[in-house]
Design a protein around this motif. Structure first.
Motif, PDB file in Angstrom:
ATOM      1  N   THR A   1     -24.629   4.041 -15.291  1.00 16.12           N
ATOM      2  CA  THR A   1     -23.480   4.837 -14.876  1.00 16.12           C
ATOM      3  C   THR A   1     -23.790   6.312 -15.085  1.00 16.12           C
ATOM      4  N   GLY A   2     -22.786   7.136 -14.993  1.00 16.89           N
ATOM      5  CA  GLY A   2     -22.926   8.571 -15.185  1.00 16.89           C
ATOM      6  C   GLY A   2     -21.558   9.202 -15.047  1.00 16.89           C
ATOM      7  N   VAL A   3     -21.482  10.484 -15.316  1.00 17.80           N
ATOM      8  CA  VAL A   3     -20.221  11.210 -15.167  1.00 17.80           C
ATOM      9  C   VAL A   3     -20.126  11.719 -13.734  1.00 17.80           C
ATOM     10  N   GLU A   4     -18.968  11.522 -13.129  1.00 20.40           N
ATOM     11  CA  GLU A   4     -18.722  12.034 -11.786  1.00 20.40           C
ATOM     12  C   GLU A   4     -17.593  13.053 -11.833  1.00 20.40           C
ATOM     13  N   LEU A   5     -17.839  14.208 -11.247  1.00 20.63           N
ATOM     14  CA  LEU A   5     -16.828  15.261 -11.137  1.00 20.63           C
ATOM     15  C   LEU A   5     -16.725  15.674  -9.681  1.00 20.63           C
ATOM     16  N   ARG A   6     -15.516  15.607  -9.142  1.00 22.72           N
ATOM     17  CA  ARG A   6     -15.256  16.161  -7.816  1.00 22.72           C
ATOM     18  C   ARG A   6     -14.307  17.341  -7.994  1.00 22.72           C
ATOM     19  N   ALA A   7     -14.714  18.490  -7.502  1.00 25.24           N
ATOM     20  CA  ALA A   7     -13.942  19.718  -7.681  1.00 25.24           C
ATOM     21  C   ALA A   7     -13.535  20.260  -6.316  1.00 25.24           C
ATOM     22  N   MET A   8     -12.273  20.624  -6.198  1.00 27.18           N
ATOM     23  CA  MET A   8     -11.777  21.116  -4.910  1.00 27.18           C
ATOM     24  C   MET A   8     -10.660  22.125  -5.116  1.00 27.18           C
ATOM     25  N   TYR A   9     -10.506  22.982  -4.115  1.00 30.83           N
ATOM     26  CA  TYR A   9      -9.314  23.816  -4.040  1.00 30.83           C
ATOM     27  C   TYR A   9      -8.238  22.942  -3.407  1.00 30.83           C
ATOM     28  N   PRO A  10      -7.109  22.744  -4.080  1.00 28.18           N
ATOM     29  CA  PRO A  10      -6.132  21.769  -3.583  1.00 28.18           C
ATOM     30  C   PRO A  10      -5.383  22.250  -2.346  1.00 28.18           C
ATOM     31  N   ASP A  11      -4.819  21.285  -1.648  1.00 28.65           N
ATOM     32  CA  ASP A  11      -3.935  21.567  -0.521  1.00 28.65           C
ATOM     33  C   ASP A  11      -2.629  22.120  -1.089  1.00 28.65           C
ATOM     34  N   PRO A  12      -2.224  23.340  -0.735  1.00 27.38           N
ATOM     35  CA  PRO A  12      -0.998  23.919  -1.307  1.00 27.38           C
ATOM     36  C   PRO A  12       0.242  23.067  -1.078  1.00 27.38           C
ATOM     37  N   SER A  13       0.255  22.290   0.017  1.00 28.64           N
ATOM     38  CA  SER A  13       1.433  21.480   0.309  1.00 28.64           C
ATOM     39  C   SER A  13       1.472  20.189  -0.501  1.00 28.64           C
ATOM     40  N   ASN A  14       0.322  19.783  -1.058  1.00 22.62           N
ATOM     41  CA  ASN A  14       0.253  18.556  -1.859  1.00 22.62           C
ATOM     42  C   ASN A  14      -0.909  18.698  -2.844  1.00 22.62           C
ATOM     43  N   PRO A  15      -0.741  19.533  -3.861  1.00 17.65           N
ATOM     44  CA  PRO A  15      -1.879  19.937  -4.701  1.00 17.65           C
ATOM     45  C   PRO A  15      -2.482  18.853  -5.578  1.00 17.65           C
ATOM     46  N   ILE A  16      -1.803  17.721  -5.768  1.00 11.74           N
ATOM     47  CA  ILE A  16      -2.371  16.684  -6.632  1.00 11.74           C
ATOM     48  C   ILE A  16      -3.020  15.552  -5.836  1.00 11.74           C
ATOM     49  N   ASP A  17      -3.052  15.683  -4.511  1.00 11.59           N
ATOM     50  CA  ASP A  17      -3.664  14.661  -3.659  1.00 11.59           C
ATOM     51  C   ASP A  17      -5.077  15.102  -3.295  1.00 11.59           C
ATOM     52  N   SER A  18      -6.066  14.399  -3.839  1.00 12.43           N
ATOM     53  CA  SER A  18      -7.461  14.778  -3.596  1.00 12.43           C
ATOM     54  C   SER A  18      -7.911  14.463  -2.179  1.00 12.43           C
ATOM     55  N   ARG A  19      -7.116  13.664  -1.439  1.00 16.06           N
ATOM     56  CA  ARG A  19      -7.487  13.318  -0.067  1.00 16.06           C
ATOM     57  C   ARG A  19      -6.653  14.067   0.971  1.00 16.06           C
ATOM     58  N   ALA A  20      -5.861  15.035   0.522  1.00 19.99           N
ATOM     59  CA  ALA A  20      -5.037  15.810   1.456  1.00 19.99           C
ATOM     60  C   ALA A  20      -5.928  16.620   2.400  1.00 19.99           C
ATOM     61  N   ASN A  21      -5.449  16.825   3.607  1.00 19.72           N
ATOM     62  CA  ASN A  21      -6.261  17.488   4.639  1.00 19.72           C
ATOM     63  C   ASN A  21      -6.634  18.920   4.283  1.00 19.72           C
ATOM     64  N   GLY A  22      -5.794  19.583   3.488  1.00 20.13           N
ATOM     65  CA  GLY A  22      -6.030  20.996   3.214  1.00 20.13           C
ATOM     66  C   GLY A  22      -6.945  21.289   2.043  1.00 20.13           C
ATOM     67  N   THR A  23      -7.539  20.262   1.424  1.00 14.23           N
ATOM     68  CA  THR A  23      -8.434  20.514   0.291  1.00 14.23           C
ATOM     69  C   THR A  23      -9.761  21.101   0.778  1.00 14.23           C
ATOM     70  N   LYS A  24     -10.372  21.923  -0.085  1.00 12.74           N
ATOM     71  CA  LYS A  24     -11.677  22.515   0.223  1.00 12.74           C
ATOM     72  C   LYS A  24     -12.589  22.349  -0.987  1.00 12.74           C
ATOM     73  N   PRO A  25     -13.850  21.958  -0.778  1.00  9.09           N
ATOM     74  CA  PRO A  25     -14.747  21.705  -1.913  1.00  9.09           C
ATOM     75  C   PRO A  25     -15.109  22.976  -2.667  1.00  9.09           C
ATOM     76  N   VAL A  26     -15.266  22.835  -3.974  1.00  9.31           N
ATOM     77  CA  VAL A  26     -15.741  23.928  -4.822  1.00  9.31           C
ATOM     78  C   VAL A  26     -17.232  23.702  -5.049  1.00  9.31           C
ATOM     79  N   THR A  27     -18.046  24.604  -4.574  1.00 11.16           N
ATOM     80  CA  THR A  27     -19.496  24.448  -4.684  1.00 11.16           C
ATOM     81  C   THR A  27     -20.058  25.410  -5.736  1.00 11.16           C
ATOM     82  N   GLY A  28     -21.282  25.127  -6.168  1.00  9.53           N
ATOM     83  CA  GLY A  28     -21.983  26.015  -7.087  1.00  9.53           C
ATOM     84  C   GLY A  28     -21.701  25.798  -8.555  1.00  9.53           C
ATOM     85  N   LEU A  29     -20.886  24.792  -8.901  1.00  5.15           N
ATOM     86  CA  LEU A  29     -20.534  24.594 -10.309  1.00  5.15           C
ATOM     87  C   LEU A  29     -21.707  24.080 -11.142  1.00  5.15           C
ATOM     88  N   GLU A  30     -22.747  23.571 -10.475  1.00  5.46           N
ATOM     89  CA  GLU A  30     -23.921  23.123 -11.233  1.00  5.46           C
ATOM     90  C   GLU A  30     -24.591  24.276 -11.975  1.00  5.46           C
TER      91      GLU A  30
END
Length: 206
Positions: free
Chosen positions: A59-88
């Protein structure tokens, strides 16, 4: 003809459910946390790779980071989410269980913007594992620990209260969870973990 049409529709629906079920299960087996970091909202989805996992599984640790959809900020599958890159470049993860800990890098997952994975590890005992993600985000120190739930991710309680984590870091919501490694069930003989084997070998050599 109508009967054939209904049968075809039923087959298509069943097939789509089989295809999407694993991804839905994986998504809900993780913990979602909504943060405001230095004035910017971030939605993190944290858990273990290849859930559900048992002792000696890879196994391993998985982190998915995104800018949330303002209309539904706790839904990771909302259409308005955008990925946060460069965190490595600015984050690491410390894995701890009991009095043992180790720190690993977080690397971008292949083909998935905004997704990061630690180097793999093999849980040797069934206990509570903690994933401490720390470093710098948006010019602000970030240090938050996510812990597995022995009762399983579905048993985790949601928390929509606002919590001040540290200077410049505010948690706005915490939903779901991820399960801890479970004991394996052996058959027809009891399963003996690699840790138990090594302990037995150490006793016989002393």
């Amino acid at each position: 003809m109508k009967r054939f049409h209904f049968m075809l529709v039923g087959v298509l629906i069943a097939t789509s459910m089989l295809v999407t079920a694993p991804s839905l299960q994986m998504s809900y087996a993780h913990q979602r946390a909504l943060f405001n970091i230095n004035g910017q909202d971030y939605l993190f989805v944290v858990g273990s790779l290849n859930e559900p996992i048992s002792v000696d599984d890879k196994t391993g640790v998985e982190l998915r980071a995104m800018y949330p959809d303002p209309s539904n900020p706790i839904d990771s599958r909302a259409n308005g989410t955008k990925p946060v890159t460069g965190l490595e470049e600015s984050l690491k993860v410390e894995i701890s269980a009991g009095d043992k800990n180790m720190t690993l890098n977080l690397e971008p997952a292949f083909g998935e913007l905004g997704s990061y994975e630690s180097e793999p590890f093999y849980p040797t005992i069934a206990t509570t594992y903690n994933y401490r993600i720390f470093g710098d985000i948006n010019g602000t120190a970030f240090d938050v620990t996510f812990s597995c739930n022995p009762a399983g991710g579905e048993a985790a309680q949601s928390d929509n209260s606002t919590v001040q984590i540290s200077e410049g870091v505010e948690r706005k919501a915490l939903l779901g969870g991820f399960g801890c490694p479970e004991e394996r069930i052996g058959f027809p003989e009891p399963y003996i973990s690699q840790y138990e084997v090594s302990q037995a070998l150490n006793r016989t050599s002393n």
